[in-house]
Design a protein around this motif. Structure first.
Motif, short mmCIF file in Angstrom:
data_model
loop_
_atom_site.label_atom_id
_atom_site.label_comp_id
_atom_site.label_asym_id
_atom_site.label_seq_id
_atom_site.Cartn_x
_atom_site.Cartn_y
_atom_site.Cartn_z
N TYR A 189 -48.47 -13.80 43.29
CA TYR A 189 -49.48 -14.79 42.82
C TYR A 189 -50.19 -15.59 44.10
N CYS A 190 -49.68 -15.28 45.31
CA CYS A 190 -49.89 -16.10 46.43
C CYS A 190 -50.68 -15.33 47.64
N MET A 191 -49.72 -14.47 47.96
CA MET A 191 -50.35 -14.07 49.30
C MET A 191 -50.05 -12.14 49.41
N THR B 157 -40.61 -26.06 49.47
CA THR B 157 -39.99 -24.99 50.01
C THR B 157 -39.71 -23.59 49.11
N ASN B 158 -39.43 -22.43 49.75
CA ASN B 158 -39.06 -21.39 48.80
C ASN B 158 -37.82 -21.41 48.72
N GLY B 159 -36.82 -22.24 49.39
CA GLY B 159 -35.56 -22.45 49.42
C GLY B 159 -34.80 -21.45 50.12
N LEU C 7 -37.32 -28.15 40.95
CA LEU C 7 -37.61 -26.76 40.92
C LEU C 7 -38.90 -26.40 40.23
N ASN C 8 -39.73 -25.56 41.01
CA ASN C 8 -40.96 -25.30 40.30
C ASN C 8 -41.07 -23.62 39.80
N ALA C 9 -41.61 -23.47 38.77
CA ALA C 9 -42.11 -21.88 38.63
C ALA C 9 -43.37 -21.84 38.33
N ILE D 85 -45.59 -24.23 36.28
CA ILE D 85 -46.96 -24.45 36.85
C ILE D 85 -47.84 -23.24 36.11
N GLU D 86 -48.89 -23.82 35.48
CA GLU D 86 -49.59 -22.56 34.94
C GLU D 86 -50.47 -21.90 36.29
N PHE D 87 -50.57 -20.60 36.03
CA PHE D 87 -51.25 -19.57 37.12
C PHE D 87 -52.57 -20.27 37.40
N MET D 88 -52.92 -20.41 38.63
CA MET D 88 -54.21 -20.65 39.00
C MET D 88 -54.85 -19.82 39.95
N PRO D 89 -56.32 -19.70 39.78
CA PRO D 89 -57.13 -18.80 40.49
C PRO D 89 -56.99 -18.80 41.95
N LEU D 90 -55.91 -18.48 42.54
CA LEU D 90 -55.87 -19.01 44.21
C LEU D 90 -55.06 -17.88 44.68
N ASP D 91 -54.96 -16.79 43.98
CA ASP D 91 -54.04 -15.68 44.59
C ASP D 91 -55.09 -14.81 45.62
N MET E 232 -53.53 -20.01 47.98
CA MET E 232 -52.78 -21.36 48.11
C MET E 232 -51.91 -21.38 49.16
N SER E 233 -51.41 -20.13 49.92
CA SER E 233 -50.79 -20.27 50.94
C SER E 233 -51.42 -20.79 52.25
N ALA E 234 -52.77 -20.39 52.24
CA ALA E 234 -53.60 -20.78 53.55
C ALA E 234 -54.08 -22.30 53.19
N THR F 189 -45.80 -28.84 53.56
CA THR F 189 -46.05 -27.67 52.71
C THR F 189 -46.77 -26.53 53.71
N GLY F 190 -47.12 -25.34 52.86
CA GLY F 190 -47.64 -24.53 53.58
C GLY F 190 -48.21 -23.45 52.89
N GLY F 191 -48.09 -22.17 53.13
CA GLY F 191 -47.00 -21.34 53.71
C GLY F 191 -45.87 -21.86 53.41
N GLU F 192 -44.86 -21.52 54.43
CA GLU F 192 -43.64 -21.78 54.07
C GLU F 192 -43.00 -22.92 55.51
N PRO F 193 -43.05 -24.10 55.09
CA PRO F 193 -42.93 -25.29 55.87
C PRO F 193 -41.60 -25.07 56.99
N1 SAM Z 1 -43.77 -21.61 50.29
C1 SAM Z 1 -43.65 -23.11 49.62
C2 SAM Z 1 -43.03 -22.70 48.25
O1 SAM Z 1 -43.25 -21.61 47.72
O2 SAM Z 1 -42.84 -23.59 47.42
C3 SAM Z 1 -44.66 -24.03 49.79
C4 SAM Z 1 -46.07 -23.46 49.58
S1 SAM Z 1 -46.42 -22.62 48.22
C5 SAM Z 1 -47.88 -22.20 48.45
C6 SAM Z 1 -46.67 -24.31 47.19
C7 SAM Z 1 -46.45 -24.07 45.51
O3 SAM Z 1 -47.87 -23.38 45.20
C8 SAM Z 1 -45.51 -23.03 45.11
O4 SAM Z 1 -44.71 -23.84 44.03
C9 SAM Z 1 -46.15 -21.89 44.65
O5 SAM Z 1 -45.54 -21.39 43.45
C10 SAM Z 1 -47.41 -22.51 44.09
N2 SAM Z 1 -48.33 -21.40 44.09
C11 SAM Z 1 -48.86 -20.60 44.85
N3 SAM Z 1 -49.91 -19.85 44.28
C12 SAM Z 1 -50.07 -20.36 43.13
C13 SAM Z 1 -51.07 -19.87 42.15
N4 SAM Z 1 -51.90 -18.97 42.23
N5 SAM Z 1 -50.99 -20.70 41.14
C14 SAM Z 1 -50.09 -21.62 40.92
N6 SAM Z 1 -49.28 -22.08 41.61
C15 SAM Z 1 -49.18 -21.49 42.87
#
Ligand code: SAM
Ligand code: SF4
Length: 358
Positions: free
Chosen positions: A57-59, A124-126, A187-189, A217-223, A353-355, A95-99
């Protein structure tokens, strides 16, 4: 043709762009105000666009990262944060990417902690938190850690993150954070229809076992795949219903002003909490106090900004603090009223989101 270095002259999103001048009263306030009456108190600093995961959903799996030369240096990151704290920022989140991939993360934390903002946090992704790392970050002044975890099932975790890590490793990371003397990590999902919505109660169960807050977290249009579709969004209300069916919940409301999450406790008094971040079905833009700065020095007043303002040329030129302040005040004034996901003509930002820095 000579064998020279690759040419990095291609113009990228937002390169060199300066914001228009904000009104005099915004400058007189010495605060970052926007034209909709909001004030910035919360800074999200992206340390890198790189990541060791490739969450679906991100990268993209074959993502191209920014050349390292384009990233802000530690001195520039610290300087920017110092100026922002001078303009009223109270919370700084790395944050990041992966900080944790930043080669000088401990130094960044130490120097930012010295600025004495109220709160210094890391998302962080932990997957990269040894006991030694955590001890060093704690000693350097890190206040809080937030960890992403979308599934506890080994195959699903692997399919979502496309990483060599495991859910067990991330859960152990959360335990390690507590053992290192931090407050319990959040923790975030990200919940996506057809991917992990059936696992929401299990993740809530982990919140009870660990005595931590689990935020959905609701899925957002940032993928990066641009596959987002409203049908993939699992509404916050449904997330709560799914948990409530297994673990009855009591509402606690929105806990802090401008907090993104609505929170619930367990009706049986078990430890732990549930948070829901519902930007799509319950936008909280009216109370937003966030400003984001990307790893290459672009100011993004909104997660969904389609324009961004490039601070790097000023930083590279060693401009005085006053000029950086003015730039930030001008950029903030342009913050849009809302993300507009539900409006016709919504445009997904060019950056993922990652960028941007989540
Ligand atoms: N890499 C770290 C991580 O995953 O926690 C920090 C950066 S990551 C971009 C930050 C948060 O953005 C994470 O909790 C991730 O699940 C969330 N995220 C990334 N893409 C997303 C999306 N399309 N919609 C909602 N949340 C998103
Ligand atoms: Fe990496 Fe975090 Fe994006 Fe996953 S959500 S790919 S861990 S930046």
């Amino acid at each position: 043709m000579g064998m020279g270095l690759p040419v990095l002259s291609e113009r990228r999103f937002g390169d060199g762009e300066r914001p228009p001048r904000a009104p005099a009263h915004a400058h007189a306030s010495r605060r970052m105000l926007d034209s909709h009456g909001r004030t910035i108190r919360d800074l999200r600093l992206s340390l890198t666009d790189r990541c060791n995961f490739r969450c679906t959903y991100c990268m993209d799996p074959d993502v191209r990262f920014l050349p390292k030369l384009r990233l802000l240096k530690v001195d520039q990151i610290v300087r920017l944060a110092r100026v922002c704290v001078g303009l009223g920022v109270e919370k700084v989140r790395l944050t990041g990417g992966e900080p944790t991939l930043h080669p000088e993360l401990t130094r960044v934390i130490r120097e930012l902690a010295a600025l004495r903002a109220d709160d210094l946090a890391l998302t962080t992704n932990g997957s990269r938190m040894s006991d030694a790392d955590l001890a060093a970050w704690k000693d350097a002044g890190l206040g809080r850690v937030t960890i992403s975890l979308d599934s506890l099932r080994p195959e699903r975790f692997a399919a979502i993150t496309r990483s060599g890590s495991s859910a067990a490793e991330v859960v152990e990371g959360a335990r390690r954070v507590m053992r290192a003397g931090f407050s319990p990590p959040k923790l975030n999902a990200v919940v996506i229809r057809g991917t992990n919505e059936d696992e929401v109660p299990d993740l809530a169960g982990l919140a009870r076992d660990l005595g931590i807050e689990f935020r959905f977290i609701e899925f957002m249009p940032l993928d990066s795949a641009r596959a987002w579709d409203r049908s993939m969004v699992v509404p916050g209300d449904e997330i709560i219903e799914r948990i409530n069916d297994v673990y009855p919940l009591v509402p606690l409301g929105r806990v802090a002003h401008s907090g993104t999450a609505e929170e619930w406790g367990f009706a049986d008094g078990a430890p732990g909490r549930i948070g829901v971040i519902a930007p799509v079905t319950r936008p909280f833009c009216g109370a937003c106090s966030r400003l984001r700065i990307t790893a290459d020095g672009k100011v993004r007043p909104c997660l969904f900004s389609t324009r961004e303002w490039d601070l790097k040329p000023l930083l590279d030129a060693g401009a005085p603090d006053r000029e950086i302040e003015e730039f930030l005040i001008d950029a903030t004034w342009t913050k849009q009223a809302g993300h507009g996901i539900s409006s016709e003509g919504f445009e997904q930002p060019a950056r993922t989101m990652s960028a941007i820095g989540g």
